[in-house]
Design an enzyme around this catalytic site. Structure first.
Site, PDB file in Angstrom:
ATOM      1  CE1 TYR A 147     -28.213 -38.506 -33.776  1.00  0.00           C
ATOM      2  CE2 TYR A 147     -29.222 -37.729 -35.805  1.00  0.00           C
ATOM      3  CZ  TYR A 147     -28.169 -37.708 -34.905  1.00  0.00           C
ATOM      4  OH  TYR A 147     -27.094 -36.903 -35.136  1.00  0.00           O
TER       5      TYR A 147
ATOM      6  CB  CYS B 256     -20.069 -38.052 -30.962  1.00  0.00           C
ATOM      7  SG  CYS B 256     -19.648 -38.804 -29.401  1.00  0.00           S
TER       8      CYS B 256
ATOM      9  CB  ILE C 111     -20.450 -56.188 -38.337  1.00  0.00           C
ATOM     10  CG1 ILE C 111     -21.753 -56.318 -39.126  1.00  0.00           C
ATOM     11  CG2 ILE C 111     -19.354 -55.630 -39.231  1.00  0.00           C
ATOM     12  CD1 ILE C 111     -22.547 -55.051 -39.209  1.00  0.00           C
TER      13      ILE C 111
HETATM   14  C1  LIG Z   1     -23.561 -38.166 -28.559  1.00  0.00           C
HETATM   15  C2  LIG Z   1     -24.013 -38.859 -29.802  1.00  0.00           C
HETATM   16  C3  LIG Z   1     -23.688 -38.296 -31.030  1.00  0.00           C
HETATM   17  C4  LIG Z   1     -24.075 -38.916 -32.209  1.00  0.00           C
HETATM   18  N1  LIG Z   1     -23.730 -38.340 -33.403  1.00  0.00           N
HETATM   19  C5  LIG Z   1     -24.033 -38.973 -34.563  1.00  0.00           C
HETATM   20  C6  LIG Z   1     -23.612 -38.465 -35.816  1.00  0.00           C
HETATM   21  O1  LIG Z   1     -22.961 -37.416 -35.896  1.00  0.00           O
HETATM   22  N2  LIG Z   1     -23.927 -39.153 -36.932  1.00  0.00           N
HETATM   23  C7  LIG Z   1     -24.628 -40.332 -36.883  1.00  0.00           C
HETATM   24  O2  LIG Z   1     -24.858 -40.949 -37.929  1.00  0.00           O
HETATM   25  N3  LIG Z   1     -25.049 -40.833 -35.712  1.00  0.00           N
HETATM   26  C8  LIG Z   1     -24.764 -40.198 -34.560  1.00  0.00           C
HETATM   27  N4  LIG Z   1     -25.155 -40.742 -33.360  1.00  0.00           N
HETATM   28  C9  LIG Z   1     -25.870 -42.023 -33.360  1.00  0.00           C
HETATM   29  C10 LIG Z   1     -24.896 -43.193 -33.463  1.00  0.00           C
HETATM   30  O3  LIG Z   1     -24.388 -43.278 -34.768  1.00  0.00           O
HETATM   31  C11 LIG Z   1     -25.619 -44.489 -33.119  1.00  0.00           C
HETATM   32  O4  LIG Z   1     -26.024 -44.452 -31.769  1.00  0.00           O
HETATM   33  C12 LIG Z   1     -24.743 -45.705 -33.375  1.00  0.00           C
HETATM   34  O5  LIG Z   1     -25.562 -46.855 -33.380  1.00  0.00           O
HETATM   35  C13 LIG Z   1     -23.659 -45.853 -32.328  1.00  0.00           C
HETATM   36  O6  LIG Z   1     -22.836 -46.938 -32.606  1.00  0.00           O
HETATM   37  P1  LIG Z   1     -22.084 -47.655 -31.374  1.00  0.00           P
HETATM   38  O7  LIG Z   1     -21.309 -48.793 -31.913  1.00  0.00           O
HETATM   39  O8  LIG Z   1     -21.386 -46.640 -30.566  1.00  0.00           O
HETATM   40  O9  LIG Z   1     -23.342 -48.124 -30.530  1.00  0.00           O
HETATM   41  P2  LIG Z   1     -23.807 -49.498 -29.860  1.00  0.00           P
HETATM   42  O10 LIG Z   1     -24.716 -49.054 -28.772  1.00  0.00           O
HETATM   43  O11 LIG Z   1     -22.668 -50.356 -29.512  1.00  0.00           O
HETATM   44  O12 LIG Z   1     -24.648 -50.192 -31.017  1.00  0.00           O
HETATM   45  C14 LIG Z   1     -25.740 -49.564 -31.655  1.00  0.00           C
HETATM   46  C15 LIG Z   1     -26.577 -50.602 -32.401  1.00  0.00           C
HETATM   47  O13 LIG Z   1     -25.755 -51.314 -33.325  1.00  0.00           O
HETATM   48  C16 LIG Z   1     -25.678 -52.700 -32.974  1.00  0.00           C
HETATM   49  N5  LIG Z   1     -24.289 -53.131 -33.137  1.00  0.00           N
HETATM   50  C17 LIG Z   1     -23.202 -52.591 -32.540  1.00  0.00           C
HETATM   51  N6  LIG Z   1     -22.099 -53.232 -32.927  1.00  0.00           N
HETATM   52  C18 LIG Z   1     -22.489 -54.206 -33.780  1.00  0.00           C
HETATM   53  C19 LIG Z   1     -21.787 -55.208 -34.498  1.00  0.00           C
HETATM   54  N7  LIG Z   1     -20.462 -55.327 -34.391  1.00  0.00           N
HETATM   55  N8  LIG Z   1     -22.487 -56.069 -35.268  1.00  0.00           N
HETATM   56  C20 LIG Z   1     -23.840 -55.963 -35.362  1.00  0.00           C
HETATM   57  N9  LIG Z   1     -24.548 -55.019 -34.703  1.00  0.00           N
HETATM   58  C21 LIG Z   1     -23.882 -54.141 -33.921  1.00  0.00           C
HETATM   59  C22 LIG Z   1     -26.105 -52.744 -31.532  1.00  0.00           C
HETATM   60  O14 LIG Z   1     -26.574 -54.030 -31.169  1.00  0.00           O
HETATM   61  C23 LIG Z   1     -27.164 -51.670 -31.478  1.00  0.00           C
HETATM   62  O15 LIG Z   1     -28.363 -52.137 -32.052  1.00  0.00           O
HETATM   63  C24 LIG Z   1     -24.804 -40.127 -32.160  1.00  0.00           C
HETATM   64  C25 LIG Z   1     -25.138 -40.689 -30.931  1.00  0.00           C
HETATM   65  C26 LIG Z   1     -24.756 -40.063 -29.750  1.00  0.00           C
HETATM   66  C27 LIG Z   1     -25.129 -40.679 -28.442  1.00  0.00           C
END
Ligand SMILES: Cc1cc2nc3c(=O)[nH]c(=O)nc-3n(C[C@H](O)[C@H](O)[C@H](O)COP(=O)(O)OP(=O)(O)OC[C@H]3O[C@@H](n4cnc5c(N)ncnc54)[C@H](O)[C@@H]3O)c2cc1C
Ligand SMILES: *[C@@H]1O[C@H](CO)[C@@H](O)[C@H](O)[C@H]1NC(C)=O
Ligand SMILES: *[C@@H]1O[C@H](CO)[C@@H](O)[C@H](O)[C@H]1NC(C)=O
Ligand SMILES: *[C@@H]1O[C@H](CO)[C@@H](O)[C@H](O)[C@H]1NC(C)=O
Ligand SMILES: *[C@@H]1O[C@H](CO)[C@@H](O)[C@H](O)[C@H]1NC(C)=O
Ligand SMILES: *[C@@H]1O[C@H](CO)[C@@H](O)[C@H](O)[C@H]1NC(C)=O
Ligand SMILES: *[C@@H]1O[C@H](CO)[C@@H](O)[C@H](O)[C@H]1NC(C)=O
Ligand SMILES: *[C@@H]1O[C@H](CO)[C@@H](O)[C@H](O)[C@H]1NC(C)=O
Ligand SMILES: *[C@@H]1O[C@H](CO)[C@@H](O)[C@H](O)[C@H]1NC(C)=O
Ligand SMILES: *[C@@H]1O[C@H](CO)[C@@H](O)[C@H](O)[C@H]1NC(C)=O
Ligand SMILES: *[C@@H]1O[C@H](CO)[C@@H](O)[C@H](O)[C@H]1NC(C)=O
Length: 537
Positions: free
Chosen positions: A475, A174, A239
């Protein structure tokens, strides 16, 4: 692990007492304390970065990166303020000031957290939103890139491809996920059999620690650098950026997506898939996805399996390979398309044929419009045909659950399970992602679909890993066990989810946490507890 360090316990209790004293005597609310502190530390530029309920765009900023509609309802607790950091120093100041004012901090990069933990809490909190810190600097000569956490992985893919068609980076499908959460939780995608996870290809990082200092790999040390590559960043600090190692791909890759229903013999295909998808050469990644569809006639439901392939090479080579090892699939040349790797990232995430790769730069400006629940499992033994049939029956009855099966093998089996906190390596055939999604509003619909997803998870118990039943941090699933930040007692903390996500690596994560954040400032429902709060099973 079941000894409690009385000193830490005393210290954290003392800190809490002191904090409440400060609040009581200064006679100002935690939010005022926080805002005053920020204006002292960053007098000029930070006011443009702070949103409180007073700002008319508060909700639109909050919801811009609220990917799961379950967490945008008005009944969901809202932060007292959002800091949309414009500069690294804003991150440092937010950490220092949140600590002084006794507010919890939630860190958000791309907002895809499946349980909304990056922007929801049950105690007074602020959101530190990282989306403005999204620069990407690709260095082809050295095969590396510097990526700030607010960059989406689609943007990372685009900027690599804008400089080279034979470089890539292994990460998820995604494109709007943030590299902050996605990489720190592991990060897997269709290059994992060849190159492992995102975290297997990260060579440095910059992080703001609990004291507000910026540390790179050398300054933070190997233990903390290990922990943030798969242990979840939000337990350890904020981070700021990653240094990633690029990997190589062929100028064109081959992709395909073919659909087979039960009537087409999907059960036999899936059974065979389990035996061979892990054994294929690592240039081939063949995912299968499962959903319930209408039969073409008769108004009956059936199960449809999509086999989605990525091959690093030409279609002829791949067809020969599949014709030999998986002739039952019946793949033919016209099913296959050759395209540059970057185009294949759009193909894999279901963009319509012909979409320009500039679409990878897009970020959502609206909150996610559907509700969902994800869960995960690991499978170590092929599931028998009769059992597959009962799984299909369950899915057809419930209609709304979907699955994605992702084969391991290749590089995933070569890397030791303690190399990073992510422990699910050799011995696993495939990763299951479960997805239940719905668009009906209201608590009844939510409860209904959450119940279906839980019952499917329960139903799958005999077919998946056990003792512990493994799960994938990215997940995130609060059913695996959770602490309420408003009630962090020593009882039960960290017991269930920690072992499921990290197995034997959990204890090392607790040690790192105890060293770098003993008072548990960086915490959430599924964070790594310091030793003082952790009672082993
Ligand atoms: C539609 C969809 C598809 C997905 N597909 C995949 C996939 O193909 N492969 C896979 O591995 N995962 C997948 N995921 C899961 C995804 O990797 C995780 O939800 C991931 O945590 C998202 O990162 P984000 O920065 O967008 O999320 P956020 O909601 O911003 O953060 C997720 C977590 O990380 C923490 N965090 C964020 N930024 C930081 C930072 N800078 N420093 C410290 N902590 C931080 C947040 O506090 C929270 O605990 C998918 C999720 C969705 C909803
Ligand atoms: C939000 O409102 C506060 C005053 O309530 C103001 O100081 C701040 O600059 C506003 N933030 C933005 C981004 O407009
Ligand atoms: C919000 O506005 C109200 C009234 O205009 C003011 O009293 C209050 O201090 C403001 N709050 C913040 C956080 O700026
Ligand atoms: C590549 O790395 C070398 C050694 O670390 C360094 O001297 C050089 O400047 C780097 N090249 C670029 C283009 O940054
Ligand atoms: C892609 O690279 C070209 C130069 O090769 C540059 O002009 C362009 O701005 C880049 N695109 C983006 C979105 O950065
Ligand atoms: C299946 O058919 C029903 C009506 O029989 C319809 O409401 C539903 O939208 C259809 N589902 C799909 C995925 O086409
Ligand atoms: C597959 O292999 C068989 C036997 O080797 C051969 O007859 C057939 O032509 C091959 N099909 C394709 C599509 O290559
Ligand atoms: C890549 O595939 C396209 C067709 O999609 C073809 O035109 C092009 O020549 C191929 N390039 C290489 C290097 O194979
Ligand atoms: C994509 O569209 C082009 C042009 O319309 C067509 O030639 C090609 O076959 C299509 N590819 C796929 C995979 O549908
Ligand atoms: C790949 O993307 C580029 C840029 O959007 C586009 O020009 C090209 O036609 C695409 N190639 C294929 C084979 O889809
Ligand atoms: C806090 O959690 C403990 C252990 O789970 C529970 O027994 C207690 O009732 C909770 N207290 C509150 C105030 O929720």
């Amino acid at each position: 692990m079941d000894t409690i360090n009385p000193l830490w316990f005393l210290l954290s209790t003392l800190t809490m007492v002191l904090l409440s004293l400060v609040q009581a005597t200064s006679d100002s609310s935690p939010l005022e304390t926080f805002l005053n502190c920020l204006s002292h530390h960053s007098p000029s530029s930070i006011s443009n970065a702070i949103y409180t309920l007073n700002n008319s765009s508060f909700l639109s900023i909050l919801h811009m990166h609220t990917y799961n509609h379950r967490f945008s309802a008005s009944t969901v607790p809202k932060p007292l303020a959002i800091v949309t950091a414009l500069h690294e120093s804003h991150v440092q100041d937010s950490v220092k000031c949140a600590k002084i004012s006794g507010l919890q901090i939630r860190i958000r990069s791309g907002g895809h957290d499946t349980e909304g933990l990056s922007y929801v809490s049950d105690v007074p909190f602020i959101v530190l939103d990282m989306f403005h810190l999204g620069s990407i600097d690709v260095n082809i000569e050295n095969g590396t890139a510097l990526v700030q956490v607010g960059a989406t992985i689609g943007q990372v893919y685009y900027h690599i491809a804008n400089k080279s068609n034979v470089h890539a980076f292994p990460a998820g499908v995604c494109p709007t996920m943030g590299s902050g959460g996605h990489f720190s939780g592991g990060g897997y995608g269709n290059l994992m059999r060849k190159y492992g996870l995102s975290v297997d290809n990260i060579i440095d990082a910059r992080l703001v620690d609990v004291n507000g200092n910026i540390l790179d790999r050398k300054a933070m040390g190997e233990d903390l650098f290990w922990a943030i590559r798969g242990g979840g960043g939000a337990s350890f600090g904020v981070i700021l950026s990653w240094k990633i190692k690029l990997v190589s791909v062929t100028p064109n890759v081959t992709v395909f997506r073919v659909k087979r229903t039960l009537e087409d013999g999907a059960t036999d295909l899936v059974y065979k898939w389990q035996l061979i998808a892990t054994e294929f050469p690592e240039n081939l990644f063949l995912r299968s996805t499962f959903e319930v569809v209408n039969c073409t006639q008769g108004g009956k439901k059936t199960l449809q399996v999509s086999f989605i392939g990525l091959f690093l090479g030409q279609s002829g080579t791949m067809l020969n390979l599949l014709n030999e090892s998986f002739p039952e699939l019946g793949l033919v040349q016209s099913d296959c398309t050759e395209m540059p790797w970057v185009n294949s990232t759009l193909y894999w995430s279901n963009y319509p044929n012909g979409t320009s790769i500039e679409a990878l730069l897009d970020v959502p400006e609206e909150p996610g419009s559907y509700y969902f629940k994800t869960m995960s499992d690991y499978v170590k033994k092929p599931i028998a045909k009769d059992d597959l049939k009962s799984i299909w029956d369950f899915m057809i009855k419930s209609e709304r659950v979907k699955m994605e099966w992702n084969p391991y093998g290749g590089k995933m089996h070569e890397i030791s399970s303690s190399e990073t906190p992510f422990p699910h390596r050799a011995g696993n055939l495939f990763l299951i992602e479960y997805l239940t999604s719905w668009s009906e509003d209201g608590i009844d619909a939510t409860n209904h679909y959450l119940k279906i997803s839980r019952s499917f998870y329960k139903f799958m118990t005999p077919y998946v890993s056990n003792s512990p039943r493994g799960a994938f941090l990215n997940y995130r699933d609060l059913n695996l066990g959770a602490n309420r930040p408003s009630n962090v007692t020593r009882i039960g903390i960290g017991q269930n989810y920690g072992i499921k996500y990290f197995k034997g690596n959990f204890e090392r994560l607790v040690k790192v946490k105890t060293k770098v954040d003993p008072n548990n400032f960086f915490r959430h429902e599924q964070s790594i507890p310091p030793l003082s709060l952790y009672v082993g099973k």
